[in-house]
Design a protein around this motif. Structure first.
Motif, short mmCIF file in Angstrom:
data_model
loop_
_atom_site.label_atom_id
_atom_site.label_comp_id
_atom_site.label_asym_id
_atom_site.label_seq_id
_atom_site.Cartn_x
_atom_site.Cartn_y
_atom_site.Cartn_z
N LEU A 66 -9.53 -9.56 -4.04
CA LEU A 66 -8.45 -9.67 -2.94
C LEU A 66 -7.39 -8.58 -2.81
O LEU A 66 -7.03 -8.27 -1.89
N LEU A 67 -7.22 -7.66 -3.72
CA LEU A 67 -5.75 -7.66 -3.81
C LEU A 67 -6.40 -6.07 -3.82
O LEU A 67 -4.78 -5.54 -2.69
N LEU A 68 -7.52 -5.39 -4.09
CA LEU A 68 -8.00 -3.52 -3.92
C LEU A 68 -8.44 -3.91 -1.92
O LEU A 68 -7.60 -3.38 -1.50
N LEU A 73 -6.42 -2.15 3.29
CA LEU A 73 -6.56 -1.99 4.15
C LEU A 73 -4.74 -2.03 4.65
O LEU A 73 -4.16 -1.43 5.42
N ALA A 74 -4.03 -2.20 3.52
CA ALA A 74 -2.19 -1.39 3.55
C ALA A 74 -2.60 0.36 3.74
O ALA A 74 -1.49 0.68 4.61
N VAL A 75 -3.35 0.45 2.75
CA VAL A 75 -3.39 2.80 2.60
C VAL A 75 -4.11 3.42 4.05
O VAL A 75 -3.35 3.49 4.89
N LEU A 78 -1.29 2.36 7.35
CA LEU A 78 -0.62 3.06 7.22
C LEU A 78 -0.87 4.93 7.53
O LEU A 78 0.36 5.72 8.08
N ARG A 79 -1.96 4.17 6.79
CA ARG A 79 -2.29 5.91 7.14
C ARG A 79 -3.05 6.07 8.93
O ARG A 79 -2.06 8.01 9.15
N PHE A 80 -3.00 5.42 9.51
CA PHE A 80 -3.25 6.03 10.84
C PHE A 80 -2.09 5.53 11.51
O PHE A 80 -0.89 5.16 12.29
#
Length: 80
Positions: A66-68, A73-75, A78-80
């Motif tokens: 879940l943490l991974l 998802l956060a990466v 933030l990338r788009f």
């Protein structure tokens, strides 16, 4: 002259009705904005500690997955 007074009275009644409707729409807009902000405030005040506690008590493999997933998802976000 009598017709002129009647027309003036009708004009004033129409203006009063328009003003009443304008006030009513402003009041409804204000209530809608307050209800939207009220929902946002309630959502922001939900206890986050319960979610953290449940995550801490999960089995290690599931917790790490879940943490991974959340980090990925956060990466991506933030990338788009």
């Amino acid at each position: 002259m009598h017709k002129s007074l009647q027309q003036e009275q009708q004009l004033l009644q129409l203006k009063a009705e328009a003003l009443r409707l304008k006030l009513l729409t402003n009041q409804l807009r204000r209530q809608q904005q307050q209800s939207e902000s009220g929902l946002w405030q309630m959502a922001s005040q939900l206890p986050r500690a319960g979610l953290v506690w449940r995550l801490a008590n999960m089995p290690r493999k599931l917790r790490n997955k879940l943490l991974l997933g959340g980090a990925l998802l956060a990466v991506i976000y933030l990338r788009f």
